[in-house]
Design an enzyme around this catalytic site. Structure first.
Site, PDB file in Angstrom:
ATOM      1  N   HIS A 113      11.198  15.049   1.179  1.00 30.76           N
ATOM      2  CA  HIS A 113       9.744  14.998   1.316  1.00 30.76           C
ATOM      3  C   HIS A 113       9.244  13.669   0.742  1.00 30.76           C
ATOM      4  O   HIS A 113       9.668  13.261  -0.351  1.00 30.76           O
ATOM      5  CB  HIS A 113       9.104  16.173   0.574  1.00 30.76           C
ATOM      6  CG  HIS A 113       7.615  16.194   0.734  1.00 30.76           C
ATOM      7  ND1 HIS A 113       7.001  16.634   1.899  1.00 30.76           N
ATOM      8  CD2 HIS A 113       6.625  15.790  -0.086  1.00 30.76           C
ATOM      9  CE1 HIS A 113       5.691  16.509   1.764  1.00 30.76           C
ATOM     10  NE2 HIS A 113       5.437  15.993   0.573  1.00 30.76           N
ATOM     11  N   SER A 140      11.353  13.025  -2.732  1.00 26.23           N
ATOM     12  CA  SER A 140      12.041  14.125  -3.403  1.00 26.23           C
ATOM     13  C   SER A 140      12.997  14.815  -2.442  1.00 26.23           C
ATOM     14  O   SER A 140      12.639  15.056  -1.281  1.00 26.23           O
ATOM     15  CB  SER A 140      11.031  15.201  -3.835  1.00 26.23           C
ATOM     16  OG  SER A 140       9.943  14.657  -4.530  1.00 26.23           O
ATOM     17  N   ASP A 149       7.449  23.048   0.586  1.00 27.59           N
ATOM     18  CA  ASP A 149       7.599  21.900  -0.323  1.00 27.59           C
ATOM     19  C   ASP A 149       7.641  22.307  -1.803  1.00 27.59           C
ATOM     20  O   ASP A 149       7.281  21.522  -2.681  1.00 27.59           O
ATOM     21  CB  ASP A 149       6.471  20.873  -0.108  1.00 27.59           C
ATOM     22  CG  ASP A 149       6.502  20.271   1.292  1.00 27.59           C
ATOM     23  OD1 ASP A 149       7.594  20.228   1.875  1.00 27.59           O
ATOM     24  OD2 ASP A 149       5.456  19.853   1.782  1.00 27.59           O
TER      25      ASP A 149
HETATM   26  C1  GAR Z   1      10.562  10.922   6.266  1.00 29.08           C
HETATM   27  O1  GAR Z   1       9.692  10.074   5.564  1.00 29.08           O
HETATM   28  C2  GAR Z   1      10.607  12.288   5.610  1.00 29.08           C
HETATM   29  O2  GAR Z   1      10.495  12.238   4.211  1.00 29.08           O
HETATM   30  C3  GAR Z   1       9.384  12.933   6.218  1.00 29.08           C
HETATM   31  O3  GAR Z   1       9.407  12.532   7.558  1.00 29.08           O
HETATM   32  C4  GAR Z   1      10.011  11.243   7.648  1.00 29.08           C
HETATM   33  C5  GAR Z   1      11.111  11.320   8.685  1.00 29.08           C
HETATM   34  O4  GAR Z   1      11.648  10.059   8.920  1.00 29.08           O
HETATM   35  N1  GAR Z   1       9.434  14.358   6.095  1.00 29.08           N
HETATM   36  C6  GAR Z   1       8.361  15.106   5.896  1.00 29.08           C
HETATM   37  O5  GAR Z   1       7.245  14.651   5.838  1.00 29.08           O
HETATM   38  C7  GAR Z   1       8.648  16.587   5.766  1.00 29.08           C
HETATM   39  N2  GAR Z   1       7.548  17.252   5.179  1.00 29.08           N
HETATM   40  P1  GAR Z   1      12.992   9.903   9.747  1.00 29.08           P
HETATM   41  O6  GAR Z   1      12.814  10.726  11.046  1.00 29.08           O
HETATM   42  O7  GAR Z   1      13.052   8.425  10.035  1.00 29.08           O
HETATM   43  O8  GAR Z   1      14.120  10.401   8.922  1.00 29.08           O
END
Ligand code: GAR
Length: 223
Positions: A113, A140, A149
């Protein structure tokens, strides 16, 4: 394959940079595990391209095709049944999972997250951090429970918030840290160093009273 071998399913909805960072560390031999399949809730997710390039089986399960959250989650569980999955990795998976899914994999679902939980659960974390004039932000990794979360924290990485930051610059700095802490947590889980039992975390066979904060010492472990 040994019983103990860590077979992973990665659930995604977007670009998949976290999927890629875990995959890269597996391919470089830093993590002794295998990504058995990638499931996307979004048919257009770039994550699917990344998985196909690495010859990983992919599945698309769109929530819009299911009448309820439970029906969607049952389809996830059904899809995963053919794989002998030890760990579920949520990597930018933008669906809230119900107990139907969570109880199928107790203590075996990790999420990343983009905030220093318990601060800023939910969406648009970078923008909200800037609006709140926070001086520190980060990311996190936690085990997933029925409360969004709020599952037990494993590791966090912190970044300073700069006066020159906008959402994009801040998000990019946080993402760089995500690409370190997520492979680390997956590595620890695959080594049985990191265990979650009844919502309590054990690290090296000791209860983990406070979550880990990333330091350069940990970064060396990822080699
Ligand atoms: C990341 O920043 C992750 O932490 C967030 O989505 C993005 C995915 O990036 N996740 C959330 O917000 C979940 N609540 P990615 O597709 O490039 O890995």
């Amino acid at each position: 394959m040994q019983d103990d071998f860590c077979s992973i399913a990665v659930l995604v909805s977007g670009g998949g940079s976290n999927l890629q960072s875990i995959l890269d560390h597996i391919q470089q031999g830093h993590i002794n595990a295998n990504i058995a399949c990638v499931i996307s809730s979004n048919p257009n997710a770039y994550s699917l391209v990344r998985a196909k390039q690495a010859n990983i089986p992919t599945h698309v399960i769109e929530h819009t095709r299911y009448a309820s959250r439970e029906a969607f989650d049952q389809e996830l569980v059904r899809t995963l049944e053919v794989y002998n999955i030890k760990l579920i990795v949520l990597a930018g998976f933008m669906r809230v999972l119900s107990n139907t899914f969570i109880t199928a994999y107790p203590g075996r679902i990790l999420n990343i997250h983009p905030s220093l939980l318990p601060k800023f659960p939910g969406l648009h974390t970078h923008q909200r951090v800037l609006e709140a004039n926070e001086t520190e932000h980060g990311c996190s990794v936690h085990f997933v429970t029925a409360n969004l979360d709020q599952g037990p924290l494993v590791i966090q990485a912190k970044v300073p918030v700069k006066t020159t930051d906008n959402t994009e610059r801040l998000a990019a700095r946080v993402l760089e840290k995500e690409h370190i802490i997520y492979p680390l947590a997956v590595k620890w889980f695959s080594q049985n160093k990191l265990i979650c039992l009844d919502n309590a975390i054990y690290f090296d066979n000791e209860p983990l009273s406070t979550h880990i904060i990333l330091t350069t010492k940990h970064e060396i472990e990822l080699q």
